[in-house]
Design an enzyme around this catalytic site. Structure first.
Site, mmCIF file in Angstrom:
data_model
loop_
_atom_site.group_PDB
_atom_site.id
_atom_site.type_symbol
_atom_site.label_atom_id
_atom_site.label_comp_id
_atom_site.label_asym_id
_atom_site.label_seq_id
_atom_site.Cartn_x
_atom_site.Cartn_y
_atom_site.Cartn_z
ATOM 1 N N LYS A 1 9.586 -20.620 -0.007
ATOM 2 C CA LYS A 1 8.339 -21.387 0.044
ATOM 3 C C LYS A 1 7.805 -21.650 -1.357
ATOM 4 O O LYS A 1 7.474 -22.782 -1.706
ATOM 5 C CB LYS A 1 7.309 -20.634 0.890
ATOM 6 N N HIS B 1 6.808 -20.744 18.687
ATOM 7 C CA HIS B 1 7.716 -19.655 18.295
ATOM 8 C C HIS B 1 8.970 -19.646 19.165
ATOM 9 O O HIS B 1 10.095 -19.590 18.665
ATOM 10 C CB HIS B 1 6.977 -18.318 18.412
ATOM 11 N N ARG C 1 50.641 -13.971 26.969
ATOM 12 C CA ARG C 1 50.830 -12.624 27.528
ATOM 13 C C ARG C 1 51.492 -12.798 28.891
ATOM 14 O O ARG C 1 50.941 -13.476 29.760
ATOM 15 C CB ARG C 1 49.488 -11.915 27.687
ATOM 16 N N ARG D 1 55.277 -13.464 24.503
ATOM 17 C CA ARG D 1 55.426 -12.040 24.276
ATOM 18 C C ARG D 1 56.033 -11.381 25.505
ATOM 19 O O ARG D 1 55.596 -11.625 26.634
ATOM 20 C CB ARG D 1 54.071 -11.406 23.981
ATOM 21 N N GLU E 1 51.083 -4.254 15.277
ATOM 22 C CA GLU E 1 49.839 -3.749 15.875
ATOM 23 C C GLU E 1 49.758 -2.235 15.826
ATOM 24 O O GLU E 1 48.882 -1.638 16.448
ATOM 25 C CB GLU E 1 49.676 -4.275 17.305
ATOM 26 N N SER F 1 53.320 -11.306 14.030
ATOM 27 C CA SER F 1 51.989 -11.704 14.469
ATOM 28 C C SER F 1 51.135 -10.436 14.524
ATOM 29 O O SER F 1 51.468 -9.488 15.239
ATOM 30 C CB SER F 1 52.051 -12.384 15.834
ATOM 31 N N THR G 1 45.627 -7.549 16.101
ATOM 32 C CA THR G 1 44.525 -6.775 15.513
ATOM 33 C C THR G 1 43.698 -6.036 16.560
ATOM 34 O O THR G 1 42.895 -5.183 16.192
ATOM 35 C CB THR G 1 43.622 -7.695 14.671
ATOM 36 N N ASN G 2 43.905 -6.344 17.846
ATOM 37 C CA ASN G 2 43.210 -5.537 18.858
ATOM 38 C C ASN G 2 43.771 -4.124 18.838
ATOM 39 O O ASN G 2 43.052 -3.149 18.693
ATOM 40 C CB ASN G 2 43.399 -6.128 20.260
ATOM 41 N N ASP G 3 45.091 -4.039 18.987
ATOM 42 C CA ASP G 3 45.712 -2.713 18.964
ATOM 43 C C ASP G 3 45.650 -2.092 17.578
ATOM 44 O O ASP G 3 45.475 -0.882 17.448
ATOM 45 C CB ASP G 3 47.168 -2.798 19.436
HETATM 46 C C1 PEP Z 1 46.603 -7.202 20.048
HETATM 47 O O1 PEP Z 1 46.859 -6.009 20.190
HETATM 48 O O2 PEP Z 1 45.907 -7.628 19.130
HETATM 49 C C2 PEP Z 1 47.120 -8.174 20.992
HETATM 50 C C3 PEP Z 1 46.957 -9.464 20.790
HETATM 51 O O3 PEP Z 1 47.691 -7.684 22.116
HETATM 52 P P1 PEP Z 1 46.869 -7.202 23.385
HETATM 53 O O4 PEP Z 1 45.437 -7.579 23.182
HETATM 54 O O5 PEP Z 1 47.496 -7.890 24.528
HETATM 55 O O6 PEP Z 1 47.120 -5.738 23.349
HETATM 56 MG MG MG Z 2 48.375 -5.479 21.601
#
Ligand code: PEP
Ligand code: MG
Length: 896
Positions: free
Chosen positions: A26, A467, A573, A629, A757, A776, A779-781
């Site tokens: 401001k 608001h 998957r 996969r 993973e 690949s 990143t989840n696992d």
């Molecule tokens: C992972 O692990 O990132 C992945 C893509 O596999 P999923 O989520 O099926 O375990």
């Molecule tokens: Mg996985």
């Protein structure tokens, strides 16, 4: 000597817009407007450094601050011809906060400061008594609330009594004598509650207000807002002290807010609201219903109340010119505040305007077309995450709907949910995974947590700049404001519309694009990717380096992926293909068989179905890369559990159910997530790999025949930790492929890669890459195994950690670049040591998260793969990441 105070006014300023960090948004913009020669009431800004000092020194000020404020007040006195505290010609000021980032409604404002029992008489002589006493009571109320901590409702109650006594509905019907009485009552109230009189010395008032602004930087709602928007606490706020100008000096005075373009649609039209004979807070608070700025808007809204354009044509014309000038100067849509005092226009604020995602796209694309900004700037200006708003369904215009109320279309999008009346209830139900619509008379900053939890917001009072409207637009939530027919009964926990009473928990639908409120659920439509959206996406695609693929398992997913612009499938998957009801028995038969032959017999039944799935997928993707996969779920998910399920399988297999139950029990694991899954399962049952490989390759040949496009499937092996696992898997795949080629009488092309993973795979990526065509990152696992907690269990522990302040972001949503990210960097670099051209992708949930995508760009991945609905977000985020990398000169993959 340190400079703590910067003055502005009369065509000059010590500050400028570039000094935002020091002066706050401001203050910096007031200085800039003053330098541009625009009509800005003179004033000064106390810097954010004073705020920092204040908190670093036990809430005290630098020694020389008082003198600098004195000097600045002298400066304002010279420019206005009024003196602070002068009983004959008093200077009155506003005191406002102003942080670096705008924090609407989060900080406090005091107007009319400098009024006391003496100066009010001077104001009464100069203007008129009614105005003077109204201003004085506003000041006591605001100051009493913000600085002295007296509850707002205490003042309102007194006002209500006076209104009732006189039988008037509107404040404007109260006379000077009425206001005088209210002032006396207000002062008595303050004295009674605080056991000291309301401060009469303007100096005391000023320092009280300055302290309150700095103090409010650390109030709960400011802290909550900062957390939500990632604003560091050590930025601090500035304080702006400015000569008052009055929008409430009668019928030739007014106050208003405006946007240089429509903040909901992005249309290039001056857009805003004003109130005659009112002060700024009246517009924002939504107490009176404001009038339209332009004739065009008034006609569109079908309103009877005159527009500013018609009511005050000269002030309006000047304002329009200034609005255009400011937009061109800042090269962005501006959010303006102004006051007209007896026909004279004053500018009180300009800043970049908040807007919906839809408006932000249109404004960026239009401004690029107008030559105001470049295409690259347009790409950088869109908040990729906010695109989410456009990628969600809107109401199906064909669907039947029962509209029960109407309000203002305050923030677009449609939402369905259970009615709740308190932010607490909104948060509680949201925690249970229930969609809620927060219904309030009007919202205030205390309601933020409920607004975050709600799918949509409905208010019975307030305009487009109330608001609720402003905050909802910022959050990208649908909002209908000012639906006057909605009557809320807090005590009963109900609302009524017309004669019908609605209880908490009943379902309504709101459409923030039309302002409609509907009973129950209404069918929704998928969004369309045309117009400005397509244009901007085209520009983004032109500058991004990362490829964007989608995670897709079904024909529907695959079609959505293509519509959203995915360049292939990064993860199919295959699990779900096994769980369909007509297949699961055969799958169970296969798992529970105790011989290879038994398993083969069961798999033979699955093969044609699986092949058909892949034919469809490849056909839809027409030659685009598709990564399939091999089977990954934990073993136990296949096992029959109920007696009925065991019975079914026993009949097909011709075995004793008791025996089958025993075998199923033997396969039960304590921790399936870290158990017998992925390649571990496939290595024990290589027949599954053989069947899936055959299905994939035969389907590829079939789809290539149908589409005329060659299909080169990418076969991906899950949960590899060691090279030996991949070698063994690859041997099975290659052997099967050779057999398929022989059967088909033609060569089959395919590649074999692996998920990365597990931490071990990342660390040993060099040797694994020797056996892989691509990586690949799963990143989840990788997050689960790096943190040592399963994603499902993580939800509760992360919540606790976030509350304890141990963790800021959920690492399952935003990549943890300091843990999981290090493993990825190592994995990528080690992999490239073995194969410089190794193709690298990511297919965890992080593939749709802009911050994570930025990291993927930095480590030089080739593509990310995400849910189809997030593909446009990923395309834009990838473009922004590439542009940011170019700017920082760090082009190309990192080799660190
Ligand atoms: C992972 O692990 O990132 C992945 C893509 O596999 P999923 O989520 O099926 O375990
Ligand atoms: Mg996985």
């Amino acid at each position: 000597m340190a400079k703590w105070v910067y003055t502005f006014g009369d065509g000059q300023a010590e500050g400028a817009s570039a000094m935002r960090d020091l002066l706050g948004g401001k203050g910096a913009n007031l200085a800039e407007m003053a330098s541009l020669g625009l009509p800005v009431p003179p004033g000064f800004t106390i810097t954010t450094e004073v705020c920092t000092y204040y908190y670093a020194h036990g809430r005290s000020y630098p020694e020389d601050l008082v003198a600098q404020v004195q000097a600045a007040l002298e400066h304002v006195a010279r420019l206005t011809g009024r003196r602070f505290g002068d009983p004959r010609n008093p200077l009155l000021v506003s005191v406002r906060s102003g942080a670096r980032a705008s924090m609407p409604g989060m900080m406090d404002t005091v107007l009319n400061l400098g009024l006391n029992d003496e100066t009010v008489n001077a104001l009464a002589k100069a203007a008129d008594p009614r105005f003077a006493y109204d201003s004085y009571r506003r000041f006591i109320q605001m100051y009493g609330n913000v600085v002295l901590g007296v509850d707002h409702h205490e003042f309102e109650a007194i006002l209500e009594i006076e209104r009732e006594k006189r039988g008037v509905g509107q404040d404007t019907d109260l006379t000077a004598e009425d206001w005088k009485l209210v002032v006396e009552r207000y002062k008595a109230l303050v004295e009674e509650l605080l056991e000291r009189p309301f401060p009469q010395d303007p100096e005391d008032q000023l320092w009280g207000a300055i302290g309150a602004v700095f103090g409010s930087w650390m109030n709960n709602r400011a802290i909550a807002y900062r957390q939500l928007h990632d604003i560091p606490a050590d930025w601090g706020t500035a304080v702006n002290v400015q000569a008052m100008v009055f929008g409430n000096m009668g019928e030739t005075s007014a106050t208003g807010v405006a946007f240089t373009r429509n903040p909901a649609t992005g249309a290039k039209e001056l857009y805003g609201e004003f109130l005659v004979n009112a002060q700024g807070e009246d517009v924002v608070a939504g107490i009176r219903t404001p009038q339209d700025l332009t004739e065009r808007a008034r006609i569109e809204a079908g309103s009877e109340a005159p527009s500013l354009e018609a009511a005050m044509p000269e002030a309006f014309a000047e304002f329009r010119t200034i609005a255009e000038r400011l937009e061109a100067h800042y090269r962005d849509m501006q959010d303006l505040e102004f006051t007209i005092e007896r026909g004279k226009l004053w500018m009180l604020q300009t800043r970049s305007g908040k807007r919906t995602a839809k408006a932000s796209l249109k404004i960026a694309v239009d401004m690029a077309a107008e030559g105001l900004i470049t295409e690259r700037e347009a790409v950088m200006r869109i908040d990729a995450a906010a695109l989410d708003q456009l990628l969600h369904p809107t109401l199906d215009p064909q669907a039947a709907r029962n509209v029960v109320a109407r309000g203002l279309p305050a923030s677009p999008g449609a939402a369905t949910g259970e009615i709740v009346f308190t932010p607490e209830e909104a948060a509680a139900r949201n925690k249970d995974g229930r969609a809620v619509i927060l219904v309030r008379a009007e919202t205030s900053p205390e309601d933020i947590h409920g607004m975050i939890a709600a799918r949509g917001i409905l208010t019975s009072r307030g305009g487009m700049t109330s608001h609720a409207a402003v905050v909802a637009r910022g959050m990208g939530k649908p909002c209908v404001s000012g639906a006057g027919s909605v009557k809320i009964d807090h005590r009963a926990g109900t609302m009524s519309i017309g004669g019908r009473v609605w209880r908490e928990g009943e379902v309504i639908t709101i459409d923030g694009g039309t302002g409609e409120v509907m009973e129950g659920r209404v069918a929704m439509l998928q969004p369309e990717m045309t117009g400005e959206f397509a244009t901007l996406m085209g520009w983004a695609d032109g500058v991004r380096r990362l490829g964007i693929r989608a995670n897709a398992d079904t024909p529907n997913d695959a079609r959505a992926a293509r519509e959203f612009g995915a360049e292939g499938i990064g993860l199919c998957r295959t699990e779900h293909m096994f769980f369909e009801s007509d297949r699961i028995i055969a799958v169970r038969e296969m798992i529970l068989a105790n011989s290879t032959e038994g398993r083969r017999a069961a798999l033979d039944k699955i093969l044609p179905m699986q092949r058909q799935d892949f034919v469809e997928l490849f056909t839809i993707m027409r030659g685009l890369p598709v990564t399939i996969r091999l089977l990954d779920p934990p073993l136990h998910e296949f096992l029959p559990k109920t007696d009925e399920e065991i019975g079914e399988v026993a009949i097909v297999m011709g075995v004793d159910p008791a025996l089958l139950r025993e075998r199923a029990m033997a396969l039960t694991e304590t921790n399936p997530m870290l158990g017998y899954r992925g390649c571990r399962l496939l290595l024990t049952f290589p027949e599954i790999t053989e069947m899936q490989t055959r299905a994939i390759l035969e389907a590829a040949a079939e789809a290539a025949r149908r589409t005329g496009e060659p299909v080169i499937p990418e076969i991906m092996v899950p949960l590899i930790g060691m090279r030996s696992e991949l070698d063994r898997m690859k041997a099975t795949i290659d052997k099967t492929a050779a057999a398929v080629a022989q059967d088909l009488g033609q060569a089959v092309e395919y590649t074999v890669g692996t998920m990365i993973e597990l931490p071990r795979a990342a660390l040993r990526a060099q040797e694994i890459a020797e056996a892989a065509d691509f990586f690949s990152f799963g990143t989840n696992d990788l997050t689960q195994t790096t943190y040592g907690i399963s994603r499902d269990d993580a939800a509760s522990f992360l919540g606790v950690y976030q509350e304890m302040g141990l963790i800021e972001k959920d690492p399952f949503i935003t990549l943890d670049t300091e843990g999981v990210g290090i493993l990825m960097r190592v994995g990528a670099n080690e992999g490239r040591k073995a194969k410089p051209d190794l193709k690298l992708g990511l297919c965890g949930e992080h593939g749709g998260d802009p911050a994570s995508i930025k990291f993927c760009e930095a480590i030089g991945l080739d593509y990310v793969s995400c849910s189809p609905y997030r593909v446009p977000i990923a395309r834009l985020a990838a473009a922004q990441a590439a542009l940011a990398m170019n700017e920082s000169g760090a082009a190309g993959p990192s080799t660190a």
